[in-house]
Design a protein around this motif. Structure first.
Motif, mmCIF file in Angstrom:
data_model
loop_
_atom_site.group_PDB
_atom_site.id
_atom_site.type_symbol
_atom_site.label_atom_id
_atom_site.label_comp_id
_atom_site.label_asym_id
_atom_site.label_seq_id
_atom_site.Cartn_x
_atom_site.Cartn_y
_atom_site.Cartn_z
ATOM 1 N N SER A 314 0.929 -1.081 0.043
ATOM 2 C CA SER A 314 0.039 0.128 0.081
ATOM 3 C C SER A 314 0.870 1.376 -0.080
ATOM 4 C CB SER A 314 -1.093 -0.129 1.171
ATOM 5 O OG SER A 314 -1.809 1.228 1.118
ATOM 6 N N HIS A 315 1.872 1.096 1.121
ATOM 7 C CA HIS A 315 2.798 2.451 0.982
ATOM 8 C C HIS A 315 3.440 2.622 -0.161
ATOM 9 C CE1 HIS A 315 5.455 5.420 2.801
ATOM 10 N NE2 HIS A 315 6.483 4.655 2.368
ATOM 11 N N SER A 316 4.247 1.574 -0.910
ATOM 12 C CA SER A 316 5.344 1.702 -1.866
ATOM 13 C C SER A 316 4.336 1.754 -3.023
ATOM 14 C CB SER A 316 5.887 0.355 -1.913
ATOM 15 O OG SER A 316 6.836 0.337 -0.661
ATOM 16 N N VAL A 317 3.159 1.333 -3.432
ATOM 17 C CA VAL A 317 2.671 1.409 -4.719
ATOM 18 C C VAL A 317 1.299 2.060 -4.767
ATOM 19 C CG1 VAL A 317 2.028 -0.187 -6.545
ATOM 20 C CG2 VAL A 317 3.938 -0.919 -5.402
ATOM 21 N N LEU A 318 0.404 1.534 -4.071
ATOM 22 C CA LEU A 318 -0.980 2.272 -4.056
ATOM 23 C C LEU A 318 -1.025 3.474 -3.977
ATOM 24 C CD1 LEU A 318 -3.118 -0.764 -2.737
ATOM 25 C CD2 LEU A 318 -2.270 -0.510 -4.874
ATOM 26 N N GLU A 319 -0.409 3.883 -2.923
ATOM 27 C CA GLU A 319 -0.257 5.364 -2.432
ATOM 28 C C GLU A 319 0.753 6.191 -2.989
ATOM 29 O OE1 GLU A 319 -0.256 5.064 1.948
ATOM 30 O OE2 GLU A 319 -2.056 4.011 1.923
ATOM 31 N N ALA A 320 1.428 5.665 -3.819
ATOM 32 C CA ALA A 320 2.617 6.540 -4.481
ATOM 33 C C ALA A 320 2.126 7.741 -5.178
ATOM 34 C CB ALA A 320 3.610 5.620 -5.236
ATOM 35 N N LYS A 321 2.797 8.672 -4.958
ATOM 36 C CA LYS A 321 2.589 9.901 -5.827
ATOM 37 C C LYS A 321 3.061 9.719 -7.400
ATOM 38 C CE LYS A 321 0.569 12.086 -2.435
ATOM 39 N NZ LYS A 321 -0.844 11.961 -2.410
ATOM 40 N N GLU A 322 4.225 9.197 -7.657
ATOM 41 C CA GLU A 322 4.914 8.970 -8.834
ATOM 42 C C GLU A 322 4.380 7.430 -9.291
ATOM 43 O OE1 GLU A 322 6.757 9.408 -6.023
ATOM 44 O OE2 GLU A 322 6.621 11.879 -6.292
ATOM 45 N N ASP A 323 4.684 7.362 -10.632
ATOM 46 C CA ASP A 323 4.500 5.952 -11.175
ATOM 47 C C ASP A 323 5.640 5.043 -10.600
ATOM 48 O OD1 ASP A 323 2.858 7.375 -12.809
ATOM 49 O OD2 ASP A 323 3.525 6.574 -14.764
ATOM 50 N N ARG A 324 5.106 3.753 -10.521
ATOM 51 C CA ARG A 324 6.001 2.663 -9.810
ATOM 52 C C ARG A 324 6.146 1.523 -10.957
ATOM 53 N NH1 ARG A 324 7.830 5.935 -7.081
ATOM 54 N NH2 ARG A 324 7.546 6.154 -4.785
ATOM 55 N N LEU A 325 7.220 0.656 -11.126
ATOM 56 C CA LEU A 325 7.385 -0.322 -11.637
ATOM 57 C C LEU A 325 7.660 -1.341 -10.641
ATOM 58 C CD1 LEU A 325 10.221 0.453 -14.314
ATOM 59 C CD2 LEU A 325 7.660 0.256 -14.788
ATOM 60 N N VAL A 326 6.720 -2.237 -10.619
ATOM 61 C CA VAL A 326 6.519 -3.430 -9.943
ATOM 62 C C VAL A 326 7.206 -4.835 -10.679
ATOM 63 C CG1 VAL A 326 5.081 -4.830 -8.372
ATOM 64 C CG2 VAL A 326 4.481 -2.501 -8.639
ATOM 65 N N TYR A 369 -3.155 -9.859 -8.861
ATOM 66 C CA TYR A 369 -2.767 -9.396 -10.211
ATOM 67 C C TYR A 369 -2.792 -10.271 -11.266
ATOM 68 C CZ TYR A 369 -2.706 -4.888 -7.914
ATOM 69 O OH TYR A 369 -3.193 -3.693 -7.099
ATOM 70 N N GLU A 370 -3.004 -11.540 -10.714
ATOM 71 C CA GLU A 370 -3.291 -12.788 -11.959
ATOM 72 C C GLU A 370 -1.773 -12.894 -12.521
ATOM 73 O OE1 GLU A 370 -6.309 -11.644 -14.163
ATOM 74 O OE2 GLU A 370 -7.869 -12.405 -13.077
ATOM 75 N N ILE A 371 -0.720 -13.114 -11.624
ATOM 76 C CA ILE A 371 0.721 -13.060 -12.070
ATOM 77 C C ILE A 371 0.717 -14.756 -12.501
ATOM 78 C CG2 ILE A 371 3.070 -13.096 -11.710
ATOM 79 C CD1 ILE A 371 1.493 -10.259 -11.833
ATOM 80 N N ALA A 372 0.730 -14.963 -13.803
ATOM 81 C CA ALA A 372 0.717 -16.407 -14.120
ATOM 82 C C ALA A 372 2.253 -16.970 -14.457
ATOM 83 C CB ALA A 372 0.042 -16.631 -15.585
ATOM 84 N N SER A 373 3.227 -16.048 -14.667
ATOM 85 C CA SER A 373 4.316 -16.403 -15.093
ATOM 86 C C SER A 373 5.363 -15.241 -14.536
ATOM 87 C CB SER A 373 4.854 -16.223 -16.454
ATOM 88 O OG SER A 373 4.382 -15.115 -17.204
ATOM 89 N N ILE A 374 6.831 -15.660 -14.233
ATOM 90 C CA ILE A 374 7.793 -14.796 -13.834
ATOM 91 C C ILE A 374 8.817 -14.966 -14.718
ATOM 92 C CG2 ILE A 374 7.022 -14.973 -11.199
ATOM 93 C CD1 ILE A 374 9.417 -16.855 -10.979
ATOM 94 N N PRO A 375 9.650 -13.810 -14.638
ATOM 95 C CA PRO A 375 9.515 -12.436 -14.215
ATOM 96 C C PRO A 375 8.283 -11.749 -14.937
ATOM 97 C CG PRO A 375 11.178 -12.362 -15.435
ATOM 98 C CD PRO A 375 11.028 -13.866 -15.364
ATOM 99 N N THR A 376 7.297 -11.038 -14.138
ATOM 100 C CA THR A 376 6.311 -9.921 -15.109
ATOM 101 C C THR A 376 6.534 -8.750 -14.234
ATOM 102 O OG1 THR A 376 4.611 -11.838 -15.074
ATOM 103 C CG2 THR A 376 3.756 -9.578 -15.092
ATOM 104 N N VAL A 377 6.444 -7.638 -15.099
ATOM 105 C CA VAL A 377 6.669 -6.422 -14.557
ATOM 106 C C VAL A 377 5.352 -5.549 -14.944
ATOM 107 C CG1 VAL A 377 8.111 -4.414 -14.673
ATOM 108 C CG2 VAL A 377 9.192 -6.525 -15.041
ATOM 109 N N ILE A 378 5.001 -4.892 -14.029
ATOM 110 C CA ILE A 378 3.470 -3.748 -14.236
ATOM 111 C C ILE A 378 3.926 -2.550 -13.881
ATOM 112 C CG2 ILE A 378 1.361 -3.715 -13.569
ATOM 113 C CD1 ILE A 378 0.956 -6.391 -12.762
ATOM 114 N N ARG A 379 3.763 -1.516 -14.720
ATOM 115 C CA ARG A 379 3.690 -0.324 -14.189
ATOM 116 C C ARG A 379 2.420 0.346 -13.756
ATOM 117 N NH1 ARG A 379 6.667 4.498 -17.744
ATOM 118 N NH2 ARG A 379 5.917 6.473 -16.547
ATOM 119 N N PHE A 380 2.521 1.002 -12.511
ATOM 120 C CA PHE A 380 1.429 1.449 -11.810
ATOM 121 C C PHE A 380 1.436 2.925 -11.717
ATOM 122 C CE2 PHE A 380 1.473 -2.827 -10.125
ATOM 123 C CZ PHE A 380 0.112 -3.067 -9.836
#
Length: 401
Positions: A314-326, A369-380
């Motif tokens: 929540s702190h690192s991604v959902l509430e972040a003011k800037e875009d995040r790569l997860v 987030y339905e991660i079916a394979s690794i690695p997977t990268v999502i931009r939030f």
């Protein structure tokens, strides 16, 4: 309802109190909701206890008093309340627990440790002589009937297996069976073991009408279902093996159950994220004080990690003011390791921060987030997933920037 606990434990038996010790010691704000006036669950109703490791001889109430004292040491709160409902709040993280008097409690995680009760047939004298000759657990109580003669009620796998176990201690076992001669509810292998045991005999087509005694059990009255004849039999004890009933009515529709018992994984996690099961209420093979205590410890540590992961997310991604790569990855995966160095370099060039999620440790987030394979990268962006790439090449990564 404004106060939010880190962990709310439903049930104050061995599983719940063990979880309380671990949660309290882990500095989590913990509440135990107990429906009974006295904590301790089924164990607190056991007069003698000789099979808890390290406790050579004790009573159930005395051991549970020690569990409670241990919880008190770490600041665990206790309140009375019969739970009637459990649901996830709208934020997808907080759980709401409602009691029968309408009180609503909020918690980041919940441990259900409500136990299971032996099925009571309601035979005359059954409740009166419970723990005074009437028993429901061979592993717990067999030693107290050494060299004595006992009656066993039931013919399922548990009844037959426990009867065979009891023959290591008792003089004789007479099994009272509802069915015609030679017919039992147990599987064939179990039946063969019982039929081959010289200490076991059978009273067919019969039920126990009454359990008799003075201060302790000294006999039973048995009714033949075909003739209606009632006969009296001397006995030193009666073991009831007609099943148990889990205390899970309030969980119907909330978590996945199997025959009323909670289905859990190796971390005691249920089908609802952040809700864990501990003790006899779980769908499991052995129900003992020591296994309940073990479940409670596992559930507590799993709850602590669940909260840490969710709050970090929540702190690192959902509430972040800037875009995040997860980056959803596994540090033991070669392709994941190769990707990470590339990703961090490219992210730095574009002024973006990378957040890593180990899919083994953070399965809840990966599944969300339905991660079916690794690695997977999502931009939030502002908590929303904008774009994803799976097992990306260096060129594919560029699509994220």
């Amino acid at each position: 309802m404004s106060e939010v606990y880190d962990v709310l434990i439903i049930g104050g038996g061995a599983g719940g109190l063990s979880a309380g010790v671990y949660c309290g010691r882990g500095k989590m704000k913990t509440l135990v909701l107990e429906g009974s006036a006295r904590t301790g669950g089924q164990c607190a109703k056991t007069n003698e206890l000789e099979n808890y490791p390290g406790i050579v001889e004790s009573t159930g109430p005395a051991l549970m008093d020690k569990f409670r004292e241990h919880c008190d040491k770490f600041g665990v709160e206790f309140q009375r309340g019969m739970v009637s409902g459990l649901k996830m709040a709208e934020d997808g993280f907080t759980k709401e627990v409602t009691t029968k008097d309408g009180t609503v409690y909020q918690a980041k995680s919940v441990i259900v440790a409500t136990g299971a009760n032996p099925r009571i047939l309601g035979i005359k004298g059954e409740r009166e002589f419970t723990a005074k000759g009437v028993a429901y657990c061979a592993t717990c109580d067999a030693e107290f009937f050494e060299d004595l003669d006992i009656i066993v009620v039931g013919s399922g796998n548990t009844a037959v297996e426990e009867s065979v176990f009891l023959t290591k201690f008792v003089n004789s076992v007479r099994m009272v069976v509802l069915h015609d001669e030679g017919t039992m509810d147990a599987d064939r292998t179990a039946q063969e073991q019982a039929l081959a045991n010289d200490k076991i005999s059978f009273i067919w087509n019969s039920t126990v009408e009454e359990i008799c005694g003075d201060e302790l059990v000294n006999g039973v009255r048995i009714k033949n279902l075909k003739t209606g004849e009632i006969t009296e039999h001397d006995t030193d004890g009666v073991f009831m093996f007609v099943g148990t009933v889990p205390n899970t009515e309030f969980l119907e529709g909330a978590v996945e159950l199997n025959r009323g018992y909670i289905k859990v994984d190796d971390k005691m996690a249920t089908s609802m994220p952040g809700v864990f099961g501990a003790g006899d209420v779980n769908d499991k093979w052995l129900r003992q004080v020591v296994t309940a205590a073990g479940d409670g410890a596992v559930a507590a540590v799993a709850a602590e990690r669940y909260i840490a992961e969710e709050e970090h997310w929540s702190h690192s991604v959902l509430e972040a003011k800037e875009d995040r790569l997860v980056a959803f990855w596994n540090p033991l995966d070669k392709q994941s390791l190769e990707l990470m160095s590339q990703l961090e370099t490219q992210a730095e060039e574009h002024g973006l921060k990378v957040v890593t999620i180990d899919t083994y440790k953070s399965r809840n987030i990966a599944d969300r987030y339905e991660i079916a394979s690794i690695p997977t990268v999502i931009r939030f962006r502002e908590g929303e997933a904008l774009k994803r790439v799976e097992t990306p090449s260096a060129e594919k990564l560029e699509e994220l920037f």
